[in-house]
Scaffold this motif. Structure first.
Motif, PDB file in Angstrom:
ATOM      1  N   PRO A 167     118.247   5.392  24.616  1.00 46.33           N
ATOM      2  CA  PRO A 167     118.584   4.001  24.963  1.00 46.33           C
ATOM      3  C   PRO A 167     118.576   3.691  26.461  1.00 46.33           C
ATOM      4  O   PRO A 167     119.326   2.834  26.899  1.00 46.33           O
ATOM      5  N   SER A 168     117.780   4.363  27.266  1.00 46.15           N
ATOM      6  CA  SER A 168     117.826   4.161  28.712  1.00 46.15           C
ATOM      7  C   SER A 168     117.293   2.783  29.104  1.00 46.15           C
ATOM      8  O   SER A 168     116.360   2.264  28.504  1.00 46.15           O
ATOM      9  N   VAL A 169     117.870   2.236  30.149  1.00 46.74           N
ATOM     10  CA  VAL A 169     117.456   0.926  30.650  1.00 46.74           C
ATOM     11  C   VAL A 169     116.020   0.961  31.161  1.00 46.74           C
ATOM     12  O   VAL A 169     115.266   0.000  30.986  1.00 46.74           O
ATOM     13  N   VAL A 170     115.622   2.080  31.775  1.00 42.54           N
ATOM     14  CA  VAL A 170     114.274   2.150  32.331  1.00 42.54           C
ATOM     15  C   VAL A 170     113.216   2.008  31.239  1.00 42.54           C
ATOM     16  O   VAL A 170     112.147   1.432  31.463  1.00 42.54           O
ATOM     17  N   THR A 171     113.501   2.493  30.034  1.00 41.82           N
ATOM     18  CA  THR A 171     112.564   2.356  28.918  1.00 41.82           C
ATOM     19  C   THR A 171     112.362   0.884  28.568  1.00 41.82           C
ATOM     20  O   THR A 171     111.232   0.427  28.349  1.00 41.82           O
ATOM     21  N   TYR A 172     113.448   0.129  28.540  1.00 39.03           N
ATOM     22  CA  TYR A 172     113.362  -1.288  28.195  1.00 39.03           C
ATOM     23  C   TYR A 172     112.767  -2.113  29.335  1.00 39.03           C
ATOM     24  O   TYR A 172     112.111  -3.122  29.091  1.00 39.03           O
ATOM     25  N   ASN A 173     112.987  -1.687  30.566  1.00 39.69           N
ATOM     26  CA  ASN A 173     112.336  -2.369  31.682  1.00 39.69           C
ATOM     27  C   ASN A 173     110.821  -2.259  31.568  1.00 39.69           C
ATOM     28  O   ASN A 173     110.091  -3.224  31.838  1.00 39.69           O
ATOM     29  N   TYR A 174     110.344  -1.081  31.175  1.00 47.94           N
ATOM     30  CA  TYR A 174     108.901  -0.908  31.022  1.00 47.94           C
ATOM     31  C   TYR A 174     108.391  -1.729  29.834  1.00 47.94           C
ATOM     32  O   TYR A 174     107.324  -2.340  29.903  1.00 47.94           O
ATOM     33  N   ALA A 175     109.157  -1.751  28.750  1.00 49.50           N
ATOM     34  CA  ALA A 175     108.769  -2.569  27.595  1.00 49.50           C
ATOM     35  C   ALA A 175     108.703  -4.048  27.981  1.00 49.50           C
ATOM     36  O   ALA A 175     107.791  -4.776  27.557  1.00 49.50           O
ATOM     37  N   GLU A 176     109.643  -4.503  28.805  1.00 48.72           N
ATOM     38  CA  GLU A 176     109.631  -5.908  29.247  1.00 48.72           C
ATOM     39  C   GLU A 176     108.401  -6.206  30.091  1.00 48.72           C
ATOM     40  O   GLU A 176     107.811  -7.285  30.004  1.00 48.72           O
ATOM     41  N   LEU A 177     107.967  -5.217  30.899  1.00 49.15           N
ATOM     42  CA  LEU A 177     106.754  -5.393  31.681  1.00 49.15           C
ATOM     43  C   LEU A 177     105.544  -5.609  30.770  1.00 49.15           C
ATOM     44  O   LEU A 177     104.713  -6.500  31.012  1.00 49.15           O
ATOM     45  N   LEU A 178     105.443  -4.822  29.683  1.00 53.38           N
ATOM     46  CA  LEU A 178     104.343  -4.981  28.744  1.00 53.38           C
ATOM     47  C   LEU A 178     104.426  -6.314  28.006  1.00 53.38           C
ATOM     48  O   LEU A 178     103.399  -6.946  27.738  1.00 53.38           O
ATOM     49  N   ILE A 179     105.634  -6.748  27.668  1.00 46.05           N
ATOM     50  CA  ILE A 179     105.824  -8.057  27.041  1.00 46.05           C
ATOM     51  C   ILE A 179     105.323  -9.157  27.971  1.00 46.05           C
ATOM     52  O   ILE A 179     104.621 -10.100  27.549  1.00 46.05           O
ATOM     53  N   ARG A 180     105.655  -9.048  29.244  1.00 50.93           N
ATOM     54  CA  ARG A 180     105.254 -10.059  30.218  1.00 50.93           C
ATOM     55  C   ARG A 180     103.728 -10.130  30.361  1.00 50.93           C
ATOM     56  O   ARG A 180     103.145 -11.216  30.436  1.00 50.93           O
ATOM     57  N   LYS A 181     103.090  -8.966  30.382  1.00 46.60           N
ATOM     58  CA  LYS A 181     101.627  -8.938  30.483  1.00 46.60           C
ATOM     59  C   LYS A 181     100.973  -9.578  29.253  1.00 46.60           C
ATOM     60  O   LYS A 181      99.981 -10.301  29.367  1.00 46.60           O
ATOM     61  N   GLY A 183      93.384 -12.573  14.144  1.00 48.14           N
ATOM     62  CA  GLY A 183      94.017 -11.293  14.456  1.00 48.14           C
ATOM     63  C   GLY A 183      94.774 -11.293  15.769  1.00 48.14           C
ATOM     64  O   GLY A 183      95.194 -10.223  16.246  1.00 48.14           O
ATOM     65  N   LYS A 184      94.993 -12.455  16.354  1.00 47.89           N
ATOM     66  CA  LYS A 184      95.694 -12.566  17.632  1.00 47.89           C
ATOM     67  C   LYS A 184      97.190 -12.720  17.383  1.00 47.89           C
ATOM     68  O   LYS A 184      97.620 -13.510  16.543  1.00 47.89           O
ATOM     69  N   TYR A 185      97.991 -11.959  18.129  1.00 49.26           N
ATOM     70  CA  TYR A 185      99.440 -12.032  17.942  1.00 49.26           C
ATOM     71  C   TYR A 185      99.970 -13.392  18.382  1.00 49.26           C
ATOM     72  O   TYR A 185      99.541 -13.945  19.390  1.00 49.26           O
ATOM     73  N   LYS A 186     100.912 -13.907  17.600  1.00 51.69           N
ATOM     74  CA  LYS A 186     101.498 -15.212  17.913  1.00 51.69           C
ATOM     75  C   LYS A 186     102.485 -15.125  19.065  1.00 51.69           C
ATOM     76  O   LYS A 186     102.693 -16.097  19.802  1.00 51.69           O
ATOM     77  N   VAL A 187     103.137 -13.978  19.197  1.00 51.63           N
ATOM     78  CA  VAL A 187     104.091 -13.737  20.279  1.00 51.63           C
ATOM     79  C   VAL A 187     103.850 -12.326  20.804  1.00 51.63           C
ATOM     80  O   VAL A 187     103.239 -11.490  20.122  1.00 51.63           O
ATOM     81  N   PRO A 188     104.325 -12.000  22.010  1.00 50.06           N
ATOM     82  CA  PRO A 188     104.162 -10.641  22.529  1.00 50.06           C
ATOM     83  C   PRO A 188     104.908  -9.623  21.658  1.00 50.06           C
ATOM     84  O   PRO A 188     106.055  -9.852  21.263  1.00 50.06           O
ATOM     85  N   VAL A 189     104.256  -8.507  21.372  1.00 52.58           N
ATOM     86  CA  VAL A 189     104.801  -7.446  20.514  1.00 52.58           C
ATOM     87  C   VAL A 189     104.620  -6.103  21.205  1.00 52.58           C
ATOM     88  O   VAL A 189     103.516  -5.775  21.667  1.00 52.58           O
ATOM     89  N   VAL A 190     105.691  -5.325  21.300  1.00 55.44           N
ATOM     90  CA  VAL A 190     105.643  -3.977  21.884  1.00 55.44           C
ATOM     91  C   VAL A 190     106.354  -3.009  20.951  1.00 55.44           C
ATOM     92  O   VAL A 190     107.383  -3.347  20.352  1.00 55.44           O
ATOM     93  N   PHE A 191     105.800  -1.824  20.825  1.00 57.07           N
ATOM     94  CA  PHE A 191     106.385  -0.774  19.986  1.00 57.07           C
ATOM     95  C   PHE A 191     107.050   0.252  20.907  1.00 57.07           C
ATOM     96  O   PHE A 191     106.393   0.831  21.776  1.00 57.07           O
TER      97      PHE A 191
END
Length: 428
Positions: free
Chosen positions: A258-272, A81-89
């Motif tokens: 489509p704000s950039v700040v939304t995707y910056n936060y998503a990238e932070l979660l991907i990185r974690k 059940g472990k994700y193979k790659v980082p996934v964010v919704f």
């Protein structure tokens, strides 16, 4: 849903656009696969990537999961059940808490989804808001303000109004249940400078700050055609305010895709998540999968432009002997300064880590964009569609290039399979 808050100084975001067009890229996918990695290379030599998923119209339609989504996510996790790659919704729906949304997705997709994988457009008391006044509280304190529905009017004696503190700002979270009540009371608040129980004696303009989350004009549920989104409510509010005052309704901030700040936060979660997976190298690419050309595709392409600008600026700073930490997230660049009326755009903090090289956009045909209504072109050099009517927010300019998806696929499973093929990863 609207709530009122003390005055805030917040970021402004902007985007422009409205024509969807792009090449459908089987040939391009094959070419990129050859340029990258084959599936038999060792793990440490593979390119590293993350996935950003929209929810409505991509994974579910209302409360019903899209069939391809279940199989897609079965393939995205291993036997444990472990994700193979980082996934964010990443969703503009702000009608629930992250924990609740994660629980819903876990049930619908039959894989475990955590709250740390969810990005909502919602802002709330967790970021410091106090003395919150809701529309229901405002209506209860001033029962004579809401009179459209005769069944909700005071019947006999007129109850006295209750004192509420002056309202310093209005925050709009999402489309309300009773539009007539919300439109009336929000307009009262704006016309009275935050004191809706008082008479209007003069025009207060500029009005108190207004912050809006979720600009989606339409979204896809179980119905065969898209439903009104919060962007439609904003159209109504803007029209009413201008009709009464002759002035434009102004926004202190527009928040969510489509704000950039939304995707910056998503990238932070991907990185974690990448760190939790044990990855020691940075994520190189992001792929954003969505159904709405005006939110998902525009947002991913806007973020891709921002990433390119950040890498370019960082390279210039380093070439001049500076440090990468000097490149700050509040960089005012073309990638973020797209709103007609917005000023400086705040898109995050400083970036000492290495950002992804880019963000590719993938359009699915199971939601707002539907190939049954618009056939995909047989010639890959033709555009996907020619948007004739502007469905973006009033404050955004037209930029056709940002509405063009990198790839067009039938559904989310096809999209994920394409990404794994491009990156040389096995999905089995």
């Amino acid at each position: 849903m609207a709530e009122m808050f003390p005055r805030l100084s917040m970021f402004r975001i902007g985007w422009r656009g409205v024509r969807l067009s792009r090449k459908v890229t089987n040939a391009a996918a094959s070419a990129q696969t050859q340029r990258r990695y084959s599936t038999d290379v060792c793990e440490r030599d593979r390119s590293l990537f993350g996935l950003l998923f929209d929810i409505d119209g991509v994974l579910v339609r209302g409360r019903t999961p899209i069939p391809a989504a279940k199989q897609c996510f079965r393939n995205l996790v291993d036997g444990d059940g472990k994700y193979k790659v980082p996934v964010v919704f990443v969703t503009n729906a702000g009608n629930s808490l992250r924990e609740t949304k994660a629980e819903q997705l876990s049930h619908l997709l039959e894989v475990e989804v955590s709250a740390d994988q969810i990005v909502l457009d919602k802002i709330n008391s967790s970021v410091g808001f106090k003395n919150v006044v809701t529309i229901d509280m405002l209506r209860e304190a001033n029962p004579l303000l809401d009179v459209v529905d005769h069944n909700r009017r005071p019947k006999d004696m007129i109850p006295p109004s209750k004192d509420l503190p002056p309202i310093d700002a209005v925050v709009l979270f999402g489309e309300p249940i009773r539009w007539e009540t919300n439109l009336q009371l929000i307009t009262d608040v704006l016309l009275t400078n935050g004191r809706p129980g008082n008479p209007v004696t003069s025009l207060h303009y500029p009005h108190i700050p207004v912050l809006a989350c979720n600009m989606d004009l339409l979204w896809m549920a179980e119905a065969k055609n898209p439903r009104f989104g919060h962007g439609m409510f904003l159209v109504c509010l803007e029209s009413i305010y201008k009709k009464i005052t002759g002035c434009e309704l102004k926004y202190e901030a527009l928040i969510g895709k489509p704000s950039v700040v939304t995707y910056n936060y998503a990238e932070l979660l991907i990185r974690k998540q990448a760190e939790q997976l044990g990855w020691t190298r940075p994520v190189e690419r992001l792929y954003a999968i969505g159904d709405n050309p005006m939110a998902d595709i525009y947002g991913a392409n806007l973020y891709n432009r921002y990433l390119k600008a950040m890498h370019h600026t960082r390279a210039q700073v380093q070439a001049q002997g500076g440090s990468s930490s000097q490149v700050t997230g509040d960089l005012q660049c073309e990638a973020s300064n797209d709103a007609k009326h917005s000023g400086r755009v705040m898109v995050g903090g400083s970036f000492d880590h290495r950002l992804p090289e880019g963000c590719s956009s993938i359009l699915v045909c199971t939601g707002v964009y539907n190939h049954d209504q618009q056939d995909l072109p047989s010639d890959t050099e033709q555009t996907v569609t020619e948007q004739k009517i502007f469905h973006g927010h009033r404050d955004f300019r037209f930029d056709p290039s940002l509405t063009q998806p990198s790839f067009v696929v039938h559904d989310v499973r096809d999209g994920v399979e394409l990404v794994f093929q491009l990156e040389g990863w096995s999905l089995q």
